[in-house]
Every structure is written in C-alpha cells, then in structure tokens.
Design an enzyme around this catalytic site. Structure first.
Site, PDB file in Angstrom:
ATOM      1  N   ASP A  10      61.273  12.440 -31.232  1.00  0.00           N
ATOM      2  CA  ASP A  10      62.314  11.972 -32.156  1.00  0.00           C
ATOM      3  C   ASP A  10      63.716  12.296 -31.630  1.00  0.00           C
ATOM      4  OD1 ASP A  10      63.273  10.765 -34.428  1.00  0.00           O
ATOM      5  OD2 ASP A  10      62.979  12.509 -35.727  1.00  0.00           O
ATOM      6  N   GLY A  11      64.692  11.510 -32.070  1.00  0.00           N
ATOM      7  CA  GLY A  11      66.089  11.824 -31.771  1.00  0.00           C
ATOM      8  C   GLY A  11      66.747  10.935 -30.725  1.00  0.00           C
ATOM      9  N   ASN A  12      66.082   9.867 -30.333  1.00  0.00           N
ATOM     10  CA  ASN A  12      66.692   8.966 -29.342  1.00  0.00           C
ATOM     11  C   ASN A  12      68.003   8.373 -29.850  1.00  0.00           C
ATOM     12  OD1 ASN A  12      64.402   9.389 -27.875  1.00  0.00           O
ATOM     13  ND2 ASN A  12      63.529   7.352 -28.176  1.00  0.00           N
ATOM     14  N   TRP A  15      70.767  11.006 -30.055  1.00  0.00           N
ATOM     15  CA  TRP A  15      71.186  11.357 -28.684  1.00  0.00           C
ATOM     16  C   TRP A  15      72.205  10.317 -28.194  1.00  0.00           C
ATOM     17  CZ3 TRP A  15      71.108   8.788 -24.029  1.00  0.00           C
ATOM     18  CH2 TRP A  15      71.289   9.561 -22.863  1.00  0.00           C
ATOM     19  N   ASN A  58      57.892   2.058 -38.441  1.00  0.00           N
ATOM     20  CA  ASN A  58      59.013   1.684 -37.564  1.00  0.00           C
ATOM     21  C   ASN A  58      59.267   0.175 -37.517  1.00  0.00           C
ATOM     22  OD1 ASN A  58      58.380   4.399 -35.208  1.00  0.00           O
ATOM     23  ND2 ASN A  58      59.942   4.276 -36.813  1.00  0.00           N
ATOM     24  N   TRP A  59      58.329  -0.631 -38.053  1.00  0.00           N
ATOM     25  CA  TRP A  59      58.579  -2.088 -38.129  1.00  0.00           C
ATOM     26  C   TRP A  59      59.760  -2.389 -39.034  1.00  0.00           C
ATOM     27  CZ3 TRP A  59      56.246  -4.845 -34.559  1.00  0.00           C
ATOM     28  CH2 TRP A  59      54.979  -4.475 -34.089  1.00  0.00           C
ATOM     29  N   ARG A 178      57.818  18.695 -32.746  1.00  0.00           N
ATOM     30  CA  ARG A 178      58.715  17.599 -33.122  1.00  0.00           C
ATOM     31  C   ARG A 178      60.104  17.915 -32.611  1.00  0.00           C
ATOM     32  NH1 ARG A 178      58.966  13.635 -38.215  1.00  0.00           N
ATOM     33  NH2 ARG A 178      60.764  12.426 -37.545  1.00  0.00           N
TER      34      ARG A 178
HETATM   35  C1  IPE Z   1      58.591   9.196 -36.288  1.00  0.00           C
HETATM   36  O1  IPE Z   1      59.957   9.174 -36.118  1.00  0.00           O
HETATM   37  C2  IPE Z   1      57.965   8.098 -35.486  1.00  0.00           C
HETATM   38  C3  IPE Z   1      58.050   8.230 -34.020  1.00  0.00           C
HETATM   39  C4  IPE Z   1      58.590   9.205 -33.367  1.00  0.00           C
HETATM   40  C5  IPE Z   1      57.447   7.153 -33.291  1.00  0.00           C
HETATM   41  P1  IPE Z   1      60.933   8.462 -37.159  1.00  0.00           P
HETATM   42  O2  IPE Z   1      62.305   8.678 -36.663  1.00  0.00           O
HETATM   43  O3  IPE Z   1      60.499   7.056 -37.358  1.00  0.00           O
HETATM   44  O4  IPE Z   1      60.633   9.275 -38.476  1.00  0.00           O
HETATM   45  P2  IPE Z   1      61.496   9.431 -39.807  1.00  0.00           P
HETATM   46  O5  IPE Z   1      61.753   8.053 -40.310  1.00  0.00           O
HETATM   47  O6  IPE Z   1      62.775  10.143 -39.444  1.00  0.00           O
HETATM   48  O7  IPE Z   1      60.649  10.263 -40.708  1.00  0.00           O
HETATM   49  C1  IPE Z   2      62.457   8.269 -31.872  1.00  0.00           C
HETATM   50  O1  IPE Z   2      63.838   8.257 -31.946  1.00  0.00           O
HETATM   51  C2  IPE Z   2      61.908   6.988 -31.292  1.00  0.00           C
HETATM   52  C3  IPE Z   2      61.166   6.151 -32.238  1.00  0.00           C
HETATM   53  C4  IPE Z   2      60.950   6.428 -33.482  1.00  0.00           C
HETATM   54  C5  IPE Z   2      60.656   4.908 -31.722  1.00  0.00           C
HETATM   55  P1  IPE Z   2      64.610   7.631 -33.186  1.00  0.00           P
HETATM   56  O2  IPE Z   2      64.916   6.204 -32.882  1.00  0.00           O
HETATM   57  O3  IPE Z   2      63.879   7.858 -34.437  1.00  0.00           O
HETATM   58  O4  IPE Z   2      65.957   8.479 -33.146  1.00  0.00           O
HETATM   59  P2  IPE Z   2      66.774   9.008 -34.382  1.00  0.00           P
HETATM   60  O5  IPE Z   2      65.841   9.753 -35.260  1.00  0.00           O
HETATM   61  O6  IPE Z   2      67.353   7.809 -35.054  1.00  0.00           O
HETATM   62  O7  IPE Z   2      67.807   9.895 -33.765  1.00  0.00           O
HETATM   63 MG    MG Z   3      63.924   9.351 -35.821  1.00  0.00          MG
END
Ligand code: IPE
Ligand code: IPE
Ligand code: MG
Length: 230
Positions: A10-12, A15, A58-59, A178
């Site tokens: 998580d956190g892309n 970042w 994520n969809w 996580r």
């Molecule tokens: C969980 O991350 C799903 C993945 C890392 C693929 P999310 O960023 O989607 O989760 P929430 O929405 O913050 O709980």
């Molecule tokens: C995790 O990073 C990647 C996926 C869920 C696909 P996020 O896209 O959820 O990054 P944040 O949580 O918005 O920083």
């Molecule tokens: Mg996230």
C-alpha cells in the site's frame, strides 16, 4: 523463519503525491519493488509469499487508473518470468482471473504454466482478490460436493472447508506486513490471517526494500505466538 509471509503493498498513491507526481508513477515504481522482494523472500527461505496487487474493491477506482494497473501487470510479468526461473519460484494466482482484461489473462496463464514445475518458493499473487469472496467460493464448492453426494454436511469443519480455498497448499499466514501506515486488513486473506502476526510500517510500498522485509522478519522472530494457549 516465517513460512508464509503476506504483504499488503500500500501507499503508491501517497508516495507519488509526496513527490508531486501523478498516482500512476507511484504504481510504476511500486511494481519494480516486487522483483526485489520476491527474490529476497526466496533467498531468506520463506516458503510462500502472498502479495496483494489488486482487490475486488479496487475496481471502484477511476477507470484510467485501473487500466494503467492492468497494463503494468502485463509489462511487469513479462519481465519477471526470467527472475522466477532463476530463483525456481512458482507463480500461483488467487482471485478471479477470468474477469481481468484478455492480455493480462494471457500473460498470467503463460507465466503460471512456465513456472508450474518450480519447486522453490510459491509466489501467490492476489489479483482481483477478495477475502470474503474466497470464503464464499469455498462454501459454494463444498455445497456442490454435498449435492453430488461426495461430501456429507456433518463432515464440514474448518479443516475440510479450508481444502476448498484457492490454494490450500500454501496454508496459514505467519507474518502479514502492511506498508504505508494504514492498519487494516482491507479484505485480504481473511481465512489465512486468523492467527497471523501483524506488522505495520509507515514505509510506503515504492520505498520498501529487502532491508524493510528483514526488519519485519526480525520483529516476527521476537514475537511470542500462543494460538490460544498459555
Ligand atoms: C488494499 O489497498 C489493496 C491492495 C493493496 C491491492 P487499498 O489501498 O485498496 O485499501 P484501502 O482502500 O485503503 O483499505
Ligand atoms: C497500493 O497503493 C496499490 C493498489 C491498491 C493497487 P494505493 O494506490 O492504494 O496507494 P495509496 O493508498 O492511495 O497511497
Ligand atoms: Mg491504498
């Protein structure tokens, strides 16, 4: 050494935001971290590594971001195969592959096939994955067995039901990591997480290195696991 390690990458997005870049560049850098972590986990002697790459929830993200993630997946897996071969890593997928775009399905199936005879670490990539959905799927498989006369209702218990999970051979998770500071499960491997040690770090996924993986493992090694005992 934990036998099964699972990571919510998580956190892309955050970042990228912190660097005034679009969210997708966070995903691009994040995808590159995967190779390093897969190789490091395999070198450590971890038996199975589950990575959460795309959830059933994520969809709901903007369509552009979803398509970017799918194309990244194709690009990344094409490159990753060489590493999987070098490390004798076997790829398996948890989640509904048939709902992904065709090019993604194709490359995934090719990679699964090319690595299926590997006997090293199992790399369980969770894609279009939902923990509740996996449990519901397991229930419907068990019900089908009952209808077909191959299973008695009285025989259904935790052990039997767990056989109907996507990859029962991987087993329970010892250590769940996580990244990025969120402290929640987000519908990840709910069944397999029942007794896992949880490790949360503020490091965002694009910055997560093998040193961070080692730190998590060292923390795990200091924990006392009780499984309800004393
Ligand atoms: C969980 O991350 C799903 C993945 C890392 C693929 P999310 O960023 O989607 O989760 P929430 O929405 O913050 O709980
Ligand atoms: C995790 O990073 C990647 C996926 C869920 C696909 P996020 O896209 O959820 O990054 P944040 O949580 O918005 O920083
Ligand atoms: Mg996230």
């Amino acid at each position: 050494m934990p036998s099964h390690v699972a990571i919510i990458m998580d956190g892309n997005g955050r970042w990228a935001k912190s660097k005034h870049l679009p969210r997708i560049s966070g995903h691009a850098v994040g995808a590159k971290r995967i190779s390093e972590i897969v190789a490091a986990a395999s070198d450590l002697g971890i038996k199975a590594l589950s990575l959460y790459a795309f959830s059933t929830e994520n969809w709901s993200r903007p369509q552009k971001e979803v398509s970017f993630l799918m194309s990244l997946l194709v690009k990344h897996l094409k490159k990753e195969l060489k590493n999987l071969i070098r490390k004798n890593v076997k790829l398996v997928i948890s989640g509904h592959l048939e709902e992904l775009p065709q090019p993604a399905q194709k490359i995934i199936n090719q990679t699964i096939e090319s690595s299926q005879h590997h006997h090293g670490m199992v790399f369980n990539l969770c894609l279009n994955y939902g923990g509740r959905r996996e449990i519901a799927d397991a229930c419907s498989l068990a019900v089908k067995q009952v209808i077909d006369g191959k299973l008695l209702i009285a025989e259904i218990n935790e052990k039997v039901l767990s056989r109907y999970l996507y990859h029962p051979e991987i087993g329970d998770i010892d250590l769940m990591i996580r990244t990025s500071g969120e402290e929640r499960i987000s519908n990840f491997l709910l069944w397999q997480l029942a007794y896992s040690e949880l490790y949360f770090t503020s490091v965002r996924w694009p910055d997560f290195t093998k040193i961070d993986l080692l730190k998590a493992v060292l923390t795990y090694q200091k924990r006392e696991r009780r499984f309800g005992g004393i």
